[in-house]
Motif scaffolding. Structure first.
Motif, short mmCIF file in Angstrom:
data_model
loop_
_atom_site.label_atom_id
_atom_site.label_comp_id
_atom_site.label_asym_id
_atom_site.label_seq_id
_atom_site.Cartn_x
_atom_site.Cartn_y
_atom_site.Cartn_z
N ARG B 23 36.67 51.04 36.90
CA ARG B 23 37.31 49.81 37.36
C ARG B 23 36.31 48.67 37.27
NH1 ARG B 23 41.41 48.84 36.46
NH2 ARG B 23 43.11 50.20 37.01
N HIS B 24 36.79 47.53 36.80
CA HIS B 24 35.95 46.34 36.77
C HIS B 24 36.40 45.43 37.90
CE1 HIS B 24 34.05 42.70 35.16
NE2 HIS B 24 33.23 43.56 34.60
N TRP B 25 35.44 44.69 38.49
CA TRP B 25 35.84 43.85 39.63
C TRP B 25 36.87 42.82 39.24
CZ3 TRP B 25 35.00 38.61 39.37
CH2 TRP B 25 34.06 38.18 38.42
N LYS B 26 36.87 42.42 37.95
CA LYS B 26 37.82 41.40 37.51
C LYS B 26 39.27 41.90 37.60
CE LYS B 26 34.91 38.89 34.26
NZ LYS B 26 34.48 38.95 32.86
N ASP B 27 39.45 43.25 37.53
CA ASP B 27 40.81 43.79 37.59
C ASP B 27 41.52 43.38 38.87
OD1 ASP B 27 40.15 44.99 35.29
OD2 ASP B 27 39.80 46.98 36.14
N PHE B 28 40.74 43.15 39.92
CA PHE B 28 41.36 42.86 41.20
C PHE B 28 41.85 41.42 41.30
CE2 PHE B 28 38.80 46.56 41.97
CZ PHE B 28 39.60 47.32 42.78
N PHE B 29 41.50 40.60 40.31
CA PHE B 29 41.88 39.19 40.39
C PHE B 29 42.96 38.83 39.38
CE2 PHE B 29 37.90 39.48 42.51
CZ PHE B 29 38.04 38.61 43.59
N GLY B 30 43.48 39.81 38.67
CA GLY B 30 44.51 39.51 37.69
C GLY B 30 45.70 40.42 37.85
N PHE B 31 46.60 40.36 36.86
CA PHE B 31 47.79 41.20 36.89
C PHE B 31 47.38 42.63 36.55
CE2 PHE B 31 51.59 43.23 35.39
CZ PHE B 31 52.56 42.73 36.24
N SER B 32 47.62 43.53 37.49
CA SER B 32 47.26 44.92 37.26
C SER B 32 48.49 45.79 37.49
CB SER B 32 46.14 45.33 38.20
OG SER B 32 45.90 46.71 38.07
N THR B 33 48.52 46.95 36.84
CA THR B 33 49.63 47.86 37.09
C THR B 33 49.16 49.11 37.82
OG1 THR B 33 49.26 48.82 34.92
CG2 THR B 33 50.96 47.14 35.08
N ASP B 34 47.87 49.16 38.18
CA ASP B 34 47.34 50.32 38.90
C ASP B 34 47.69 50.19 40.38
OD1 ASP B 34 45.86 52.13 40.28
OD2 ASP B 34 44.06 51.90 39.07
N HIS B 35 48.36 51.21 40.91
CA HIS B 35 48.84 51.08 42.29
C HIS B 35 47.71 50.87 43.28
CE1 HIS B 35 47.84 55.09 44.10
NE2 HIS B 35 47.65 55.38 42.84
N LYS B 36 46.52 51.41 42.97
CA LYS B 36 45.41 51.26 43.92
C LYS B 36 44.88 49.83 43.90
CE LYS B 36 43.09 54.75 42.16
NZ LYS B 36 44.10 55.16 41.15
N VAL B 37 44.82 49.25 42.69
CA VAL B 37 44.38 47.85 42.60
C VAL B 37 45.38 46.94 43.30
CG1 VAL B 37 43.89 45.98 41.01
CG2 VAL B 37 43.17 48.30 40.46
N ILE B 38 46.68 47.19 43.04
CA ILE B 38 47.71 46.37 43.67
C ILE B 38 47.63 46.49 45.19
CG2 ILE B 38 50.21 46.08 43.92
CD1 ILE B 38 50.45 46.95 41.00
#
Lengths: 206, 560
Positions: B23-38
């Protein structure tokens, strides 16, 4: 040696079959179930609006309020027949795709869309010729909001059919194995149909 | 036997270690489909709104420290009050429930993700615009001032632009909630690993099933009410405007048809969290698995048919009042079943009184107070006496803060190691608990008395005789405000520098503890195996050495 070859090929078969069964990722397709759940929520909006209308009506001393012109029945009845029969037409389209007949599906879906468009035109004509407007009284307000909200849903359903027709141009997009789009559009169309039957009954007839 | 196979030899060996990305920290600031990030996105977003709405609460209490308007003033008080309620409900507790649901459901049922990951991302991304819209509505010239209930005709004649923004915002947040509900129901029904029957499912999933059904059935009706209300506001219809022949009571019915179930939408997920936290830290099987599971469903059903108990003073006819009074009191039965089951689970257990467990026990006791005052206000004569007084304010804060927020904190302390992979500091967790518990009771208990003495809610000015009790509440609310500081520092510090957590720091049995902390993308290295029930603590699966009857009797006698 031979045994192990069989093993590998069987595993490979299993893997490829597994991958085929999936819509995305690698689990089976649950989208139709999701559509049913979505329609449950949708029907609750209409149920709420119908309940509001029926309450207004039950509480009022005179219904419809004095000075409301009679509703014309001929055109809406014809419209109802068109919309209800379009559901059966659409079902033919889905039967066609189940037999892998994309051309047949396209034909029936196009006829359905045409019937839906006629319904909307009829509704528009009714709006245009009605002798009352949105803000006249409680009855006219509910009349326009309920039929308008339903009309929006018909329009959205037409959009779904259009998307399916466009996508079906690409060969192999819909087959007898994979036809979520047409199936979902049909379910939605039936839903809009059933809502109309209830709406027609409580607004025009009863 | 010769088999010629046209198939390629299997390209990926089925038993090989699957590769997974980091996981990259940037994933948390954009549109993600990973339930854990969401889920993390939901957590952080809703917590930010919690802090904002909490600041509003504190400023309301500072205003009420004196009987005269001198801090917020007449102009700002109603707007701040409206936003405080709306944000706490639609932007904190409801999305916080969605956060836990997103994180836990797929992990607990052994799935890789939710059934509809893209829909999940869309549902989340409706929340920030809804929240920002709501916040801006406070900054414009005429903010919404009709309270979170937005009753017409008040909402039609005051702050129309702000009211419209309020409606749009609630519609966005409601849509988000419905899309989430569709996802949860489908995931729970369809994505469980094969050997997990519905009765092997952790109780949190049962609670979320009940919650999602409530969301799906009730939220659309609120949307219907708000559509009609916006026609009244913009197009000049008179659905709810008595001057044009409309009926404001119809709005109340539609509003409470959602907003009473909304109470359960906010508390049922927390019931689920508590049913997970207590058995793990009591080291005992949950008492009455099926009773707790079915009572969630019963609460969801009953929650849908009791809405008019909010309208006992709205000219509701007598026979209807009696029905709604009786139905409301019936809810105490499934709720009581849960409380008894939790207490029975703790009874005789080896309690680990860490921060998670402390908040869970705090939840049970505080929610009990809120539940008892709930039975009081369910009775028509008492409700007519305390309707729209501070007694009601005390009651629902005991349910929503003493209940939901305590439970959410219990959940955060319990699952933080799983989500972040690091341990929170226990000492500061306990400080947080003590401050929250003391501040909460100090802030809200005196409100019962204030209400019985006749202080109406939603007022900026009050009888000077009530000053001292009000000041007690204000002190409590300031302690509450301070109590979030140790939590925030603890969470942020642990996020970066906390000691690393093992996969299963609490020795828990549900599936989310069978993968690494934090779980890898797509959750499990290979499909998890269900080797025990979710709460089989202290049950020895190995058959013990046979004991002869005489030995057994000797042992029993020795104990006597």
């Amino acid at each position: 040696m031979q045994g192990s070859t069989v093993d590998t090929s069987q595993t490979a078969m299993a893997v490829s079959q597994h991958a085929e069964a999936s819509g995305h990722g690698d689990h089976p397709d649950h989208r139709i179930f999701g559509v049913y759940v979505f329609l449950l929520a949708e029907s609750m909006i209409f149920l709420g609006l119908f309940a509001a209308y029926l309450t207004f009506r039950a509480v009022a001393d005179v219904w419809p309020p004095q000075g409301t012109p009679e509703l014309e029945l001929l055109l809406p009845t014809a419209n109802t027949i068109i919309l209800v029969s379009s559901s059966f037409v659409m079902n033919r389209g889905n039967q066609a795709i189940r037999q892998n007949d994309v051309a047949g599906m396209r034909k029936w879906f196009a006829i359905t869309a045409l019937m839906g468009a006629v319904f909307l035109l009829g509704q528009g004509y009714e709006y245009f010729t009605n002798e009352f407007s949105l803000t006249d009284n409680l009855f006219t307000s509910t009349f326009y909001v309920l039929t308008g909200f339903h009309g929006l849903h018909v329009t959205f359903g037409l959009g779904l059919i259009a998307v399916v027709l466009l996508r079906s141009l690409k060969s192999g997009r819909y087959t007898n194995e994979s036809h979520f789009g047409p199936e979902a559009a049909e379910l939605y169309w039936h839903f809009v149909d059933i809502v109309w039957i209830v709406l027609f009954t409580i607004l025009y007839l009863f | 036997m010769t088999t010629t196979t046209p198939l390629e030899p299997n390209p990926t060996p089925p038993n090989g270690e699957p590769e997974h990305n980091e996981r990259h920290w940037k994933d948390f600031f954009g549109f993600s489909t990973d339930h854990k990030v969401i889920a993390i996105q939901y957590f952080v977003t809703s917590f930010v709104f919690y802090l904002i709405a909490g600041a509003m609460a504190t400023s309301i209490r500072i205003e009420l420290a004196t009987p005269n308007p001198d801090f917020l003033g007449y102009e700002n008080y109603n707007g701040v009050l409206t936003l405080h309620g709306t944000m706490m409900i639609f932007l904190w507790i409801v999305p916080a429930g969605a956060a836990f649901a997103n994180y836990l459901i797929p992990l607990q049922i052994g799935a890789k993700d939710m059934a509809f990951p893209v829909l999940n991302g869309i549902a989340f991304w409706l929340v920030p615009p809804g929240g920002l819209l709501l916040l801006t509505s406070l900054l414009i010239d005429n903010p919404p001032v009709a309270g979170w209930t937005s009753y017409p005709p008040l909402s039609l004649i005051s702050g129309q632009v702000g009211e419209m923004m309020w409606i749009l915002s609630v519609l966005l947040l409601g849509t988000s909630s419905i899309l989430g509900g569709i996802n949860f129901v489908t995931t729970i029904f369809k994505m469980r690993i094969e050997e997990m029957s519905i009765y092997d499912m952790p109780l949190f999933c049962w609670a979320m099933l009940a919650t999602s059904l409530l969301i799906l059935v009730s939220t659309p009706v609120l949307a219907g009410a708000l559509i009609l209300l916006s026609f009244d506001l913009i197009a000049g219809t008179a659905f709810f405007n008595p001057t044009g022949g409309g009926d404001p009571i119809v709005y109340q019915h539609m509003f409470w048809f959602y907003s009473h179930p909304a109470v359960y939408i906010m508390i049922l997920p927390v019931f689920g969290l508590i049913s997970e936290v207590i058995p793990v830290h009591a080291r005992k099987p949950i008492f009455g698995y099926k009773a707790i599971a079915y009572s969630s469903i019963a609460i969801a059903f009953l929650g849908n048919i009791v809405w008019a108990h909010h309208m006992f003073t709205s000219g509701t006819p007598g026979w209807l009042r009696v029905f709604f009074m009786a139905a409301t009191m019936v809810i105490a039965v499934p709720t009581g079943i849960k409380v008894f089951s939790w207490v029975a689970t703790m009874w005789g257990g080896k309690l680990r009184l860490n921060s998670a467990m402390l908040f869970a026990v705090g939840f049970v006791s505080m929610f009990l107070v809120g539940g008892l005052s709930g039975v009081m206000v369910a009775s028509v004569p008492f409700d007519i006496h305390v309707h729209d007084t501070y007694f009601i304010v005390a009651h629902f804060h005991y349910v929503l803060f003493g209940g939901s927020v305590f439970g959410i904190y219990a959940g955060i302390y319990h699952w933080f190691p799983k989500m972040v992979g690091r341990m929170l500091n226990e000492f500061w967790g306990k400080v947080h608990f003590v401050l929250t518990f003391v501040g909460f009771n100090l802030a809200f208990f005196p409100m019962h008395i204030l209400g019985l003495q006749g202080m109406p809610r939603r007022v900026v000015q009050y009888d000077p005789e009530l000053t001292s009790l009000n000041q007690l509440c204000t002190v409590g609310s300031i302690i509450l405000a301070i109590s979030t500081v140790p939590f925030l520092i603890n969470a942020v510090w642990a996020w970066f520098w906390g000691p690393e957590a093992s996969a299963n720091p609490w020795n828990a049995l549900t599936l989310e503890w069978q993968t690494s902390s934090p779980p890898i993308i797509e959750n499990f290295e290979e499909e998890p195996v269900l080797w025990s029930g979710p709460y089989d603590y202290g049950i020895d699966r190995e058959p013990k050495d046979e004991q002869s009857v005489s030995e057994l009797l000797a042992e029993v006698k020795a104990e006597l």
